[in-house]
Design an enzyme around this catalytic site. Structure first.
Site, short mmCIF file in Angstrom:
data_model
loop_
_atom_site.label_atom_id
_atom_site.label_comp_id
_atom_site.label_asym_id
_atom_site.label_seq_id
_atom_site.Cartn_x
_atom_site.Cartn_y
_atom_site.Cartn_z
N ARG A 19 14.45 -10.08 12.30
CA ARG A 19 13.69 -11.32 12.55
C ARG A 19 13.09 -11.32 13.94
O ARG A 19 13.01 -12.35 14.61
CB ARG A 19 14.58 -12.56 12.37
CG ARG A 19 15.21 -12.68 11.00
CD ARG A 19 14.17 -13.04 9.96
NE ARG A 19 14.76 -13.05 8.61
CZ ARG A 19 14.09 -13.33 7.50
NH1 ARG A 19 12.81 -13.63 7.59
NH2 ARG A 19 14.68 -13.31 6.33
N HIS A 20 12.64 -10.16 14.38
CA HIS A 20 12.07 -10.04 15.72
C HIS A 20 11.08 -8.88 15.71
O HIS A 20 11.47 -7.72 15.60
CB HIS A 20 13.18 -9.79 16.74
CG HIS A 20 12.78 -10.06 18.16
ND1 HIS A 20 11.90 -9.26 18.86
CD2 HIS A 20 13.14 -11.06 19.01
CE1 HIS A 20 11.74 -9.74 20.08
NE2 HIS A 20 12.48 -10.84 20.20
N SER A 79 9.93 -9.29 25.54
CA SER A 79 8.94 -9.24 24.45
C SER A 79 7.54 -9.57 24.93
O SER A 79 6.56 -8.97 24.47
CB SER A 79 9.35 -10.21 23.34
OG SER A 79 10.58 -9.85 22.78
N HIS A 114 -35.10 -38.98 18.38
CA HIS A 114 -34.50 -39.78 17.31
C HIS A 114 -34.98 -39.31 15.94
O HIS A 114 -34.89 -40.05 14.96
CB HIS A 114 -34.80 -41.27 17.48
CG HIS A 114 -34.61 -41.77 18.88
ND1 HIS A 114 -33.40 -42.20 19.37
CD2 HIS A 114 -35.48 -41.89 19.91
CE1 HIS A 114 -33.52 -42.56 20.63
NE2 HIS A 114 -34.78 -42.37 20.99
N GLN A 138 7.97 -17.14 31.08
CA GLN A 138 8.12 -15.97 30.22
C GLN A 138 6.76 -15.48 29.75
O GLN A 138 6.54 -14.28 29.57
CB GLN A 138 9.00 -16.31 29.01
CG GLN A 138 9.33 -15.10 28.16
CD GLN A 138 10.37 -15.41 27.11
OE1 GLN A 138 10.02 -15.71 25.97
NE2 GLN A 138 11.64 -15.35 27.48
N SER A 189 -31.26 -21.24 -5.51
CA SER A 189 -30.52 -22.16 -6.36
C SER A 189 -30.41 -21.57 -7.76
O SER A 189 -31.36 -20.96 -8.26
CB SER A 189 -31.22 -23.53 -6.42
OG SER A 189 -30.68 -24.33 -7.46
N ARG A 221 8.98 -21.44 28.61
CA ARG A 221 8.22 -21.24 27.36
C ARG A 221 9.03 -21.75 26.18
O ARG A 221 10.24 -21.87 26.24
CB ARG A 221 7.79 -19.80 27.12
CG ARG A 221 8.72 -18.77 26.55
CD ARG A 221 8.84 -18.67 25.00
NE ARG A 221 7.60 -18.46 24.31
CZ ARG A 221 7.17 -17.29 23.85
NH1 ARG A 221 7.89 -16.20 24.04
NH2 ARG A 221 6.04 -17.21 23.17
N SER A 230 3.80 -19.38 19.21
CA SER A 230 3.57 -18.07 18.62
C SER A 230 2.76 -18.10 17.33
O SER A 230 1.71 -17.47 17.22
CB SER A 230 4.92 -17.38 18.37
OG SER A 230 4.72 -16.14 17.73
N ARG A 271 -1.19 -16.76 16.76
CA ARG A 271 -1.53 -15.67 15.84
C ARG A 271 -2.79 -16.01 15.05
O ARG A 271 -3.57 -15.12 14.70
CB ARG A 271 -0.38 -15.42 14.86
CG ARG A 271 0.87 -14.80 15.44
CD ARG A 271 1.95 -14.73 14.35
NE ARG A 271 3.24 -14.35 14.90
CZ ARG A 271 3.69 -13.11 14.97
NH1 ARG A 271 2.94 -12.12 14.55
NH2 ARG A 271 4.88 -12.85 15.47
#
Length: 490
Positions: A91-92, A118, A165, A247, A295, A335, A340, A344
């Site tokens: 998970r990293h 990281s 206008h 960080q 069209s 942070r 994150s 992305r």
């Protein structure tokens, strides 16, 4: 973009049974898509690990030439399947790629990511990508300006009805109106260049920005830590690094980046809206291919689909700036990770969107079609009303009374307006003036008084001066890339 997350092998999903962003699959250029690809991102991570190891070796850490060479030899040897499996377990994403890189560099495994966190690879890679993405956009924007400048020069003297206008106003020229577009884009070019040049590297800062891990590696030698930061910054091609970070690098940078892109989006939206309105008036059209269909039900239609696409995507580009504004405002202390997932998406989408609208706008600007006869007809419909003050002044010079003349002009103008609005006829004010004996002293002057070029002021001279003094100098650094044609994917 670069932080803990879970792809879990999803990068393998492709084809027609999985969603892909239309920005990548349909619109943006291959070169911009590649810049935000996993391959470019993770290859840059490895390059950053190599630069760090080289600098650490130079400054005396026990890193061998053999380890350095092994890392160099495997920069492109990325096992994406292994990385996905590692990330699924850990998970990293950064540690998954540390393990994957170490797997193909067993001798260098112990020194990969030495002292780093990281964000060393994540944030620094983002900054490299942002810089390089600006480098892709700037020549494209310069080419759009160049094409429009050619168009403005060509149409500098063509009188056209101005609108305020969206109601008829005084005359301008087609070229002068185009210069309004160019001026906004020139501001965008300067702003993009400024933000690009002001980008700073995050550098080598450690987990909370204090460089504590590197100070420990170098046994308290401040100077070597400073040198390490400087060496890696220079290897990455940046002139400066942040002295202060948490960080991460401050997310205010992302606000600056997306703000100038959003501003570009506003410029493009205004330009393409004008083109769409002019297409409705049949005064100007974007390029229309021989086999293009406007069209499915109305075969006569010539819809401004390129300009409509630009407006559609420009709205998205303008809206994206809200993401970094919110992200920067909720970064607690040094942070939080809630930046994150958002980054992305928004950073990549902003540049892919900007890339698409510039490619499309260049294509439009290379093939703009003007219809002078339609423009002339609309001018002739409004010019008699605009000329009334000139007619009154000519009558006074010929010995007439201003108040009497003004009243006669008022009555005749109302009659002519009724013909236009109530009967759908042409503006016959000049015919009425010619038929009125009161105006006989100036009948011979009417053609001169109604010459459209006498109503455009200094528009032509303004175009020439603007192009020479402001546009040409701004485009000079991009002369070598001006001949590139825009290729639309759809």
């Amino acid at each position: 973009m670069a932080a803990a997350g879970d792809r879990g092998g999803r990068e393998a999903a492709c084809g027609h049974d999985s969603y892909r962003s239309p920005l990548a699959s349909r619109y943006a250029s291959p070169e911009m898509c590649f810049l935000f690809s996993d391959k470019y991102k993770f290859r840059t991570w490895r390059q950053l690990w190599l630069w760090l190891a080289e600098a650490e070796q130079t400054l005396g850490l026990p890193i061998t030439d053999e380890q350095i060479q092994e890392m160099k030899s495997n920069l492109d040897n990325i096992d994406f399947r292994m990385a996905a499996e590692e990330e699924k377990q850990l998970r990293h994403d950064v540690m998954a790629h540390v393990h994957t890189f170490a797997h193909c560099c067993p001798k260098a495994a112990s020194i990969i990511h030495l002292g780093a966190t990281s964000c060393y690879v994540g944030d620094n890679t983002d900054l490299i990508i942002l810089r390089n993405a600006f480098d892709l956009l700037l020549p494209k924007l310069a080419r759009v300006i160049s094409r429009l400048a050619d168009f403005a020069k060509e149409q500098a003297d063509l009188p056209t009805l101005g609108f305020t206008h969206f109601q008829p106003a005084q005359l301008t020229t087609v070229g002068k109106r185009c210069c309004l577009w160019i001026q906004d884009l020139c501001m965008d070019l300067q702003n993009l260049k400024r933000v690009r040049d002001e980008l700073r590297f995050r550098g080598v800062k450690g987990t909370t920005g204090t460089q504590a891990s590197f100070l420990q590696l170098f046994e308290g030698d401040d100077q070597k830590v400073e040198q390490l930061d400087k060496m890696v910054t220079e290897k990455a091609g940046f002139k400066r690094a942040f002295i202060i970070t948490g960080q991460t690098y401050t997310r205010k940078v992302d606000i600056e980046v997306l703000s100038v892109l959003a501003s570009l989006g506003a410029s493009v939206h205004k330009i393409c809206t004008d083109i769409r309105l002019l297409a409705n008036l049949k005064e100007m059209e974007e390029p229309f291919e021989k086999q293009q269909i406007g069209s499915s039900a109305m075969p006569y239609k010539r819809n401004p689909m390129r300009s409509e696409r630009c407006c559609s995507l420009a709205r998205h580009l303008m809206a994206l700036v809200m993401d970094p504004l919110q992200t920067a405002s909720v970064q607690w202390f040094e942070r939080t990770l809630d930046d994150s997932a958002n980054r992305r998406i928004c950073l990549a989408e902003a540049f892919l969107t900007a890339d698409t609208v510039l490619n499309t706008l260049q294509n439009i600007s290379e093939g703009l079609v003007v219809y002078p006869k339609v423009i002339e007809r609309r001018v002739q419909q409004e010019l008699p009303f605009m000329a009334t003050e000139n007619i009154i002044m000519a009558m006074v010079k010929a010995g007439g009374n201003r108040q009497d003349c003004r009243e006669k002009i008022r009555v005749l103008s109302q009659q002519a307006a009724a013909v236009v609005k109530q009967e759908g006829g042409d503006n016959d004010l000049i015919e009425r003036i010619q038929a009125d004996a009161y105006f006989s002293p100036i009948h011979s002057q009417l053609d001169h008084l109604l010459d459209p070029s006498s109503f455009t002021g200094r528009a032509s001279q303004q175009v020439q001066r603007f192009l020479e003094e402001e546009v040409c100098p701004l485009l000079k650094p991009y002369e070598s890339v001006m001949k590139v044609k825009a290729e639309l994917r759809l």
